[in-house]
Design an enzyme around this catalytic site. Sequence first.
Site, PDB file in Angstrom:
ATOM      1  N   CYS A  50      48.416 106.213  10.966  1.00 46.71           N
ATOM      2  CA  CYS A  50      48.960 106.563  12.267  1.00 46.71           C
ATOM      3  C   CYS A  50      49.371 108.035  12.205  1.00 46.71           C
ATOM      4  CB  CYS A  50      50.163 105.685  12.594  1.00 46.71           C
ATOM      5  SG  CYS A  50      51.025 106.203  14.100  1.00 46.71           S
ATOM      6  N   ASP A  57      46.940 101.884   9.165  1.00 49.55           N
ATOM      7  CA  ASP A  57      46.324 101.013  10.158  1.00 49.55           C
ATOM      8  C   ASP A  57      45.092 100.398   9.518  1.00 49.55           C
ATOM      9  OD1 ASP A  57      48.023 101.465  12.427  1.00 49.55           O
ATOM     10  OD2 ASP A  57      47.135 103.458  12.617  1.00 49.55           O
ATOM     11  N   VAL A  72      21.132 106.234   8.572  1.00 45.68           N
ATOM     12  CA  VAL A  72      22.238 106.556   7.679  1.00 45.68           C
ATOM     13  C   VAL A  72      22.110 105.730   6.407  1.00 45.68           C
ATOM     14  CG1 VAL A  72      23.876 104.889   8.685  1.00 45.68           C
ATOM     15  CG2 VAL A  72      24.725 106.913   7.503  1.00 45.68           C
ATOM     16  N   HIS A  91      43.622 105.013  16.901  1.00 48.18           N
ATOM     17  CA  HIS A  91      42.492 104.078  16.803  1.00 48.18           C
ATOM     18  C   HIS A  91      41.297 104.554  17.632  1.00 48.18           C
ATOM     19  CE1 HIS A  91      45.589 101.761  15.026  1.00 48.18           C
ATOM     20  NE2 HIS A  91      45.812 100.889  15.996  1.00 48.18           N
TER      21      HIS A  91
END
Length: 151
Positions: A50, A57, A72, A91
């Site tokens: 955070c 988180d 990828v 987020h």
Amino acid sequence: MRENDNLKALGRQTEYRDDYAPEVLETFENKHPGNDYWVRFNCPEFTSLCPITGQPDFAEIRISYLPDRRMVESKSLKLYLFSFRNHGDFHEDCVNVIMKDLIRLMDPKYIEVTGIFTPRGGISIYPYANYGRPDTKYEKLAEHRLQQHDL
């Protein structure tokens, strides 16, 4: 020369980065660029910090894309996602940064990234971002998937 000779992460000792490191991402050639097909990754152990409290988180990050010429490499993706561990971002920012980094890396036909973050303070946040190549059927796919989006 084999194609994987150019890959730096695969098959070598793992070096974990301390902070956000998009430079660890690597690609390889898609052998089927004329086909539309899904490639999906699930990272159930994603962590970030955070940016206000510095508390960790935890999330499950889901990445789905339709590749074009480049794809990828999965170990480099793992190292990239791990690099968020000590990175402070909200987020929604994490999900959008991941998506934009992968667009710059691969130029996929279509991509979507979902973050399923565990509750903090009694509330869960599930950000979703997607992209379809402009002026193609993939742009229409992105519009449709966004309108129909639900976990």
